[in-house]
Design an enzyme around this catalytic site. Structure first.
Site, PDB file in Angstrom:
ATOM      1  N   ASN A  37       0.913  -1.375   0.075  1.00 57.70           N
ATOM      2  CA  ASN A  37      -0.297   0.328  -0.007  1.00 57.70           C
ATOM      3  C   ASN A  37       0.115   1.559  -0.105  1.00 57.70           C
ATOM      4  OD1 ASN A  37      -2.076   1.429   0.050  1.00 57.70           O
ATOM      5  ND2 ASN A  37      -2.362   0.907   2.360  1.00 57.70           N
ATOM      6  N   HIS A 122     -14.411  -5.382  11.155  1.00 52.77           N
ATOM      7  CA  HIS A 122     -14.575  -3.586  12.072  1.00 52.77           C
ATOM      8  C   HIS A 122     -15.601  -2.912  12.143  1.00 52.77           C
ATOM      9  CE1 HIS A 122     -10.113  -3.372   9.381  1.00 52.77           C
ATOM     10  NE2 HIS A 122     -10.526  -5.168  10.404  1.00 52.77           N
ATOM     11  N   ARG A 147     -13.319  -6.216  16.003  1.00 48.38           N
ATOM     12  CA  ARG A 147     -12.571  -5.264  15.779  1.00 48.38           C
ATOM     13  C   ARG A 147     -13.336  -3.409  16.315  1.00 48.38           C
ATOM     14  NH1 ARG A 147      -7.798  -3.131  12.047  1.00 48.38           N
ATOM     15  NH2 ARG A 147      -9.469  -0.562  11.600  1.00 48.38           N
ATOM     16  N   TYR A 159      -7.961   7.130  13.719  1.00 50.28           N
ATOM     17  CA  TYR A 159      -7.180   5.712  12.459  1.00 50.28           C
ATOM     18  C   TYR A 159      -8.209   4.809  11.936  1.00 50.28           C
ATOM     19  CZ  TYR A 159      -6.708   0.879  11.261  1.00 50.28           C
ATOM     20  OH  TYR A 159      -7.055  -0.606  10.689  1.00 50.28           O
ATOM     21  N   ASP A 211      -7.145  -1.807  17.866  1.00 49.31           N
ATOM     22  CA  ASP A 211      -5.670  -1.272  16.600  1.00 49.31           C
ATOM     23  C   ASP A 211      -5.668   0.262  17.107  1.00 49.31           C
ATOM     24  OD1 ASP A 211      -4.698  -1.397  13.572  1.00 49.31           O
ATOM     25  OD2 ASP A 211      -3.490  -1.238  14.610  1.00 49.31           O
ATOM     26  N   HIS A 213      -2.654   1.442  16.471  1.00 51.14           N
ATOM     27  CA  HIS A 213      -1.560   1.961  15.314  1.00 51.14           C
ATOM     28  C   HIS A 213      -0.377   2.638  15.575  1.00 51.14           C
ATOM     29  CE1 HIS A 213      -2.376   2.201  10.702  1.00 51.14           C
ATOM     30  NE2 HIS A 213      -2.888   1.203  11.190  1.00 51.14           N
ATOM     31  N   GLU A 237      -3.663  -4.250  19.633  1.00 48.27           N
ATOM     32  CA  GLU A 237      -3.020  -4.446  18.351  1.00 48.27           C
ATOM     33  C   GLU A 237      -1.520  -2.723  18.142  1.00 48.27           C
ATOM     34  OE1 GLU A 237      -3.541  -4.331  13.440  1.00 48.27           O
ATOM     35  OE2 GLU A 237      -5.210  -4.476  14.921  1.00 48.27           O
ATOM     36  N   GLU A 263       1.848  -6.864  11.488  1.00 50.00           N
ATOM     37  CA  GLU A 263       1.185  -6.758   9.818  1.00 50.00           C
ATOM     38  C   GLU A 263       2.598  -5.601   8.954  1.00 50.00           C
ATOM     39  OE1 GLU A 263      -1.453  -3.184   9.913  1.00 50.00           O
ATOM     40  OE2 GLU A 263      -2.443  -3.526  10.985  1.00 50.00           O
ATOM     41  N   ARG A 284       0.959 -10.701  13.525  1.00 48.18           N
ATOM     42  CA  ARG A 284       0.364 -10.096  12.522  1.00 48.18           C
ATOM     43  C   ARG A 284       1.024 -10.463  11.198  1.00 48.18           C
ATOM     44  NH1 ARG A 284      -4.481  -8.512  12.414  1.00 48.18           N
ATOM     45  NH2 ARG A 284      -3.630  -6.734  10.881  1.00 48.18           N
ATOM     46  N   HIS A 313      -3.027 -10.028   9.302  1.00 46.06           N
ATOM     47  CA  HIS A 313      -3.206  -8.403   9.289  1.00 46.06           C
ATOM     48  C   HIS A 313      -4.412  -9.014   7.388  1.00 46.06           C
ATOM     49  CE1 HIS A 313      -1.874  -4.896   6.902  1.00 46.06           C
ATOM     50  NE2 HIS A 313      -3.202  -4.643   7.720  1.00 46.06           N
ATOM     51  N   ASP A 317      -6.391  -3.509   1.391  1.00 49.39           N
ATOM     52  CA  ASP A 317      -4.676  -3.146   0.728  1.00 49.39           C
ATOM     53  C   ASP A 317      -4.411  -4.793   0.984  1.00 49.39           C
ATOM     54  OD1 ASP A 317      -3.157  -2.723   3.073  1.00 49.39           O
ATOM     55  OD2 ASP A 317      -4.384  -1.866   3.165  1.00 49.39           O
ATOM     56  N   GLU A 340      -7.888 -11.657  10.635  1.00 52.32           N
ATOM     57  CA  GLU A 340      -8.616 -10.531  10.116  1.00 52.32           C
ATOM     58  C   GLU A 340      -9.330 -10.487   8.490  1.00 52.32           C
ATOM     59  OE1 GLU A 340      -7.211  -5.778   9.741  1.00 52.32           O
ATOM     60  OE2 GLU A 340      -6.155  -7.127   9.470  1.00 52.32           O
ATOM     61  N   TRP A 403       2.000   7.339  12.347  1.00 51.10           N
ATOM     62  CA  TRP A 403       0.683   6.932  11.961  1.00 51.10           C
ATOM     63  C   TRP A 403       0.233   5.483  12.373  1.00 51.10           C
ATOM     64  CZ3 TRP A 403      -3.744   7.692  10.356  1.00 51.10           C
ATOM     65  CH2 TRP A 403      -4.587   6.119   9.446  1.00 51.10           C
TER      66      TRP A 403
HETATM   67  C1  CS2 Z   1      -4.254  -1.932   9.781  1.00 54.46           C
HETATM   68  C2  CS2 Z   1      -4.192  -1.537   8.642  1.00 54.46           C
HETATM   69  O1  CS2 Z   1      -6.486  -3.237   9.360  1.00 54.46           O
HETATM   70  C3  CS2 Z   1      -5.358  -3.932  10.098  1.00 54.46           C
HETATM   71  O2  CS2 Z   1      -4.941  -3.823  11.486  1.00 54.46           O
HETATM   72  O3  CS2 Z   1      -3.840  -1.502  10.232  1.00 54.46           O
HETATM   73  O4  CS2 Z   1      -5.900  -0.889   8.306  1.00 54.46           O
HETATM   74  C4  CS2 Z   1      -3.784  -0.933   8.289  1.00 54.46           C
HETATM   75  O5  CS2 Z   1      -3.042   0.466   8.101  1.00 54.46           O
HETATM   76  C5  CS2 Z   1      -3.152  -1.110   6.113  1.00 54.46           C
HETATM   77  O6  CS2 Z   1      -3.593  -1.951   6.349  1.00 54.46           O
HETATM   78  C6  CS2 Z   1      -1.711   0.190   6.163  1.00 54.46           C
HETATM   79  O7  CS2 Z   1      -1.752   0.110   3.850  1.00 54.46           O
HETATM   80 MG    MG Z   2      -3.198  -2.817  12.244  1.00 58.39          MG
END
Ligand code: CS2
Ligand code: MG
Length: 403
Positions: A37, A122, A147, A159, A211, A213, A237, A263, A284, A313, A317, A340, A403
């Site tokens: 991604n 999600h 989640r 996020y 998450d 993040h 996470e 991830e 992950r 993960h 994407d 996931e 991020w």
């Molecule tokens: C995230 C992702 O799904 C998740 O756990 O961390 O959506 C992540 O932000 C994206 O895959 C980044 O490209």
């Molecule tokens: Mg994640």
């Protein structure tokens, strides 16, 4: 049998996706996901300019040798671009071998360790009420695990939360990285209230995940882990950036909340210390970004020694090719934890016809020979690549943050 040709297919039926198709001189072909991604074109070039020429004429059955040839032969080992390119080749070769054997991939890996694969969905909302409605929607579809990501009062954009309630959440949604403002204090004061509200409404049995993040420091993550203990999450996470694997030991000292990470990892070396020091509970790493089935199998086997389970993960994407291959892996892997699930768009599902099926919170990979996912090249050609980037975060004083 020899590899006759290999091509890279780029399409954007909702998200940019990169697929490698390897064709043999006996008409059998295999496909692998190579989607990274926000850096897709780097992998396209790596494959087209460096790996594809080296594949022509090779024996597709020699998966391990090809993996070592591409990994050691690179000289510049590891890293997201290299390991994603190698992963695509690896996934395609396993697809070919399973088709040759006329078996679904999980059979080649060692057969079923379970009859169905538990996934988590999600649930996101701009506020607690919106989240509760989304959790309800998932529970009504049979999800056993959800989640929960919510807008944080006083923070404009965070996020995991769709800009428009009910709309699909897409992390990479702008032509250049957008800049968001983040406040750790506002977040830490809010998240416990969110999970209290979910537990009050849905009771103790629903598996809840969250998450972070990568946005906290180790001591802040320790504090969050303690604060959410009463709501016994399935996992917390990516609570801190994981370059410094030792940082997790500090979190571990303070909380029993299970920790998941990986991830953004690309190789076993990114998580060896974390696993060996029992600092995490779920790994992950996913097939597309960590060197494919051949390498992730090593990570899973190593993790099993330390009672660490898989939690792949599976964001949008990652293409349906990755999802298909992952579900076969999940069906076989002895130390499976959870998978996931972020539904792809209808256009994406049409470009990538697949045998996997969702039922009441679980997936089955299907019995089609190979990993059970194909690509409709004509349809794929209708959706040209569109640059799209993940945002970055700044603290309220302007400091560039995670991020
Ligand atoms: C995230 C992702 O799904 C998740 O756990 O961390 O959506 C992540 O932000 C994206 O895959 C980044 O490209
Ligand atoms: Mg994640």
């Amino acid at each position: 049998m020899k590899i006759r040709a290999a091509k890279v297919i780029v399409t954007c039926p909702g998200r940019n996706m990169v697929t490698l198709k390897i064709e043999t001189d006996e008409g059998i072909y295999g496909i692998g996901d190579a989607t990274l991604n926000g850096r897709e074109k780097a992998v396209v070039a790596y494959l087209e300019d460096h790996l594809v020429p080296a594949l022509i004429g090779r024996d597709p059955q020699r998966i391990e040798d090809t993996w070592q040839y591409l990994y050691r032969g690179a000289y510049w080992r590891r890293g997201p671009v290299t390991m994603t390119a190698i992963a695509a080749v690896d996934m395609a070769l396993w697809d070919i071998k399973a088709k040759m054997a006329n078996m679904p991939l999980y059979q080649l890996l060692g057969g079923k360790s379970r009859d169905r694969v538990m996934v988590y969905g999600h649930a996101t909302g701009t506020d607690i009420q919106g989240c509760l409605e989304e959790v309800e929607r998932h529970v009504s579809q049979g999800y056993q695990a959800v989640r929960v990501q919510c807008g944080i009062p006083g923070i404009a954009s965070t996020y995991g939360v769709a800009k428009v309630p009910g709309q699909r959440y897409e992390p990479a949604d702008s032509e250049l990285p957008a800049e968001h403002v983040w406040s750790t204090e506002k977040y830490l004061n809010f998240v416990p209230r969110l999970f209290e509200a979910v537990r009050v409404q849905f009771g103790p049995d629903l598996h809840l995940l969250h998450d972070v993040h990568h946005r906290l420091t180790p001591i802040e993550a320790a504090r969050l882990g303690k604060l959410v203990e009463p709501y016994h999450l399935f996992w917390l996470e990516d609570c801190v950036p994981a370059e410094n694997q030792q940082a997790f030991q500090l979190i571990r000292q303070h909380t029993t909340t299970p920790l998941a990470v990986g991830e953004v990892f690309n190789s076993i070396h990114d998580c060896r210390e974390l696993i060996q020091s029992q600092s995490i509970d779920y790994i992950r790493t996913t097939l597309t970004h960590a060197g494919g089935i051949t390498h992730v199998r090593r990570i899973a086997d190593f993790a099993a020694l330390y009672h660490v389970r898989t939690g792949f993960h599976g964001a949008t994407d990652l293409s349906p090719v990755c999802m298909g291959a992952a579900l076969h892996f999940d069906t076989w892997v002895p130390n499976f934890g959870i998978q996931e699930h972020m539904p792809h768009s209808d256009e994406t599902d049409a470009v990538f016809p697949h045998a996997y099926r969702f039922e009441q919170g679980y997936f089955t990979p299907g019995e089609t020979p190979g990993h059970g996912v194909d690509i409709d090249e004509k349809l794929a050609a209708r959706y040209p690549y569109k640059p799209a980037y993940l945002p970055v975060n700044r603290l309220e004083d302007g400091t560039l943050w995670h991020w």
